[in-house]
Design a protein around this motif. Structure first.
Motif, PDB file in Angstrom:
ATOM      1  N   THR A   1    -116.321 -40.196 -50.988  1.00 13.55           N
ATOM      2  CA  THR A   1    -117.060 -38.978 -50.451  1.00 13.55           C
ATOM      3  C   THR A   1    -115.765 -37.835 -51.655  1.00 13.55           C
ATOM      4  O   THR A   1    -116.383 -36.993 -52.151  1.00 13.55           O
ATOM      5  CB  THR A   1    -116.862 -38.604 -49.219  1.00 13.55           C
ATOM      6  N   ARG A   2    -114.998 -38.560 -51.609  1.00 11.77           N
ATOM      7  CA  ARG A   2    -113.437 -37.687 -52.400  1.00 11.77           C
ATOM      8  C   ARG A   2    -113.957 -37.918 -53.797  1.00 11.77           C
ATOM      9  O   ARG A   2    -114.118 -36.672 -54.106  1.00 11.77           O
ATOM     10  CB  ARG A   2    -112.433 -37.945 -52.155  1.00 11.77           C
ATOM     11  N   GLU A   3    -114.936 -38.521 -54.233  1.00 10.94           N
ATOM     12  CA  GLU A   3    -115.159 -38.351 -55.872  1.00 10.94           C
ATOM     13  C   GLU A   3    -115.817 -37.511 -56.032  1.00 10.94           C
ATOM     14  O   GLU A   3    -116.213 -36.622 -57.576  1.00 10.94           O
ATOM     15  CB  GLU A   3    -115.308 -39.945 -56.514  1.00 10.94           C
ATOM     16  N   ALA A   4    -117.151 -37.139 -55.071  1.00 13.59           N
ATOM     17  CA  ALA A   4    -118.499 -36.662 -55.501  1.00 13.59           C
ATOM     18  C   ALA A   4    -117.937 -35.150 -55.011  1.00 13.59           C
ATOM     19  O   ALA A   4    -117.765 -34.665 -55.745  1.00 13.59           O
ATOM     20  CB  ALA A   4    -119.307 -37.142 -53.629  1.00 13.59           C
ATOM     21  N   ILE A   5    -117.396 -35.154 -54.080  1.00 12.64           N
ATOM     22  CA  ILE A   5    -116.323 -33.284 -54.131  1.00 12.64           C
ATOM     23  C   ILE A   5    -115.417 -33.441 -55.035  1.00 12.64           C
ATOM     24  O   ILE A   5    -115.722 -31.881 -55.707  1.00 12.64           O
ATOM     25  CB  ILE A   5    -115.780 -33.526 -52.972  1.00 12.64           C
ATOM     26  N   GLY A   6    -114.740 -34.017 -56.352  1.00 17.98           N
ATOM     27  CA  GLY A   6    -114.344 -34.044 -57.365  1.00 17.98           C
ATOM     28  C   GLY A   6    -115.280 -33.511 -58.238  1.00 17.98           C
ATOM     29  O   GLY A   6    -114.819 -32.375 -58.518  1.00 17.98           O
ATOM     30  N   TYR A   7    -116.176 -34.292 -58.256  1.00 18.18           N
ATOM     31  CA  TYR A   7    -116.866 -34.623 -59.520  1.00 18.18           C
ATOM     32  C   TYR A   7    -117.937 -32.626 -59.028  1.00 18.18           C
ATOM     33  O   TYR A   7    -118.055 -32.036 -59.900  1.00 18.18           O
ATOM     34  CB  TYR A   7    -118.249 -34.942 -59.332  1.00 18.18           C
ATOM     35  N   ARG A   8    -117.978 -32.225 -57.588  1.00 15.36           N
ATOM     36  CA  ARG A   8    -119.188 -31.228 -57.847  1.00 15.36           C
ATOM     37  C   ARG A   8    -117.659 -29.920 -57.864  1.00 15.36           C
ATOM     38  O   ARG A   8    -118.537 -28.580 -58.408  1.00 15.36           O
ATOM     39  CB  ARG A   8    -119.493 -30.788 -56.277  1.00 15.36           C
ATOM     40  N   MET A   9    -116.902 -30.103 -57.408  1.00 17.03           N
ATOM     41  CA  MET A   9    -115.908 -28.869 -57.954  1.00 17.03           C
ATOM     42  C   MET A   9    -115.102 -28.860 -59.583  1.00 17.03           C
ATOM     43  O   MET A   9    -115.653 -27.901 -60.162  1.00 17.03           O
ATOM     44  CB  MET A   9    -114.136 -29.724 -57.127  1.00 17.03           C
ATOM     45  N   LEU A  10    -115.562 -29.911 -60.192  1.00 16.56           N
ATOM     46  CA  LEU A  10    -115.347 -29.456 -61.458  1.00 16.56           C
ATOM     47  C   LEU A  10    -115.805 -29.504 -62.454  1.00 16.56           C
ATOM     48  O   LEU A  10    -116.370 -28.020 -62.957  1.00 16.56           O
ATOM     49  CB  LEU A  10    -115.136 -31.617 -62.519  1.00 16.56           C
ATOM     50  N   GLN A  11    -117.740 -29.523 -62.306  1.00 17.43           N
ATOM     51  CA  GLN A  11    -119.182 -28.928 -62.151  1.00 17.43           C
ATOM     52  C   GLN A  11    -119.009 -27.159 -61.763  1.00 17.43           C
ATOM     53  O   GLN A  11    -119.007 -26.385 -63.064  1.00 17.43           O
ATOM     54  CB  GLN A  11    -120.053 -29.611 -61.820  1.00 17.43           C
ATOM     55  N   LEU A  12    -118.653 -26.376 -60.387  1.00 17.35           N
ATOM     56  CA  LEU A  12    -118.340 -25.227 -60.774  1.00 17.35           C
ATOM     57  C   LEU A  12    -117.106 -24.314 -60.970  1.00 17.35           C
ATOM     58  O   LEU A  12    -117.493 -23.696 -62.106  1.00 17.35           O
ATOM     59  CB  LEU A  12    -118.077 -25.399 -59.542  1.00 17.35           C
ATOM     60  N   LEU A  13    -116.612 -25.346 -61.541  1.00 20.47           N
ATOM     61  CA  LEU A  13    -115.100 -24.650 -62.642  1.00 20.47           C
ATOM     62  C   LEU A  13    -115.162 -24.082 -63.881  1.00 20.47           C
ATOM     63  O   LEU A  13    -114.812 -23.510 -64.148  1.00 20.47           O
ATOM     64  CB  LEU A  13    -113.937 -25.596 -62.711  1.00 20.47           C
ATOM     65  N   HIS A  14    -116.217 -26.066 -64.370  1.00 24.84           N
ATOM     66  CA  HIS A  14    -116.992 -25.276 -65.390  1.00 24.84           C
ATOM     67  C   HIS A  14    -118.135 -24.341 -65.786  1.00 24.84           C
ATOM     68  O   HIS A  14    -118.879 -23.746 -66.415  1.00 24.84           O
ATOM     69  CB  HIS A  14    -117.231 -26.196 -66.333  1.00 24.84           C
ATOM     70  N   LEU A  15    -118.519 -23.944 -64.645  1.00 27.12           N
ATOM     71  CA  LEU A  15    -119.285 -22.538 -65.000  1.00 27.12           C
ATOM     72  C   LEU A  15    -119.351 -21.488 -65.809  1.00 27.12           C
ATOM     73  O   LEU A  15    -118.121 -20.439 -64.740  1.00 27.12           O
ATOM     74  CB  LEU A  15    -120.234 -22.123 -62.989  1.00 27.12           C
ATOM     75  N   PRO A  16    -119.418 -20.965 -66.216  1.00 20.96           N
ATOM     76  CA  PRO A  16    -119.640 -18.913 -66.794  1.00 20.96           C
ATOM     77  C   PRO A  16    -119.752 -18.303 -66.051  1.00 20.96           C
ATOM     78  O   PRO A  16    -120.462 -17.790 -66.233  1.00 20.96           O
ATOM     79  CB  PRO A  16    -119.798 -19.127 -68.220  1.00 20.96           C
TER      80      PRO A  16
END
Length: 40
Positions: free
Chosen positions: A6-21
């Motif tokens: 769960t922690r890995e999944a949340i971390g992955y989604r957070m990285l995706q969010l941070l890379h959105l322009p």
């Protein structure tokens, strides 16, 4: 084990969010991007 996954999944989604322009997106495009991230 479940907590780590769960922690890995949340971390992955957070990285995706941070890379959105976000400043370049209109409301519809941002909503679509967020929906795609939520489904991943």
């Amino acid at each position: 084990m479940a907590f780590a996954l769960t922690r890995e999944a949340i971390g992955y989604r957070m990285l995706q969010l941070l890379h959105l322009p976000i400043e370049d997106f209109d409301d519809g495009t941002l909503q679509e991007a967020l929906s795609l991230i939520a489904k991943s």
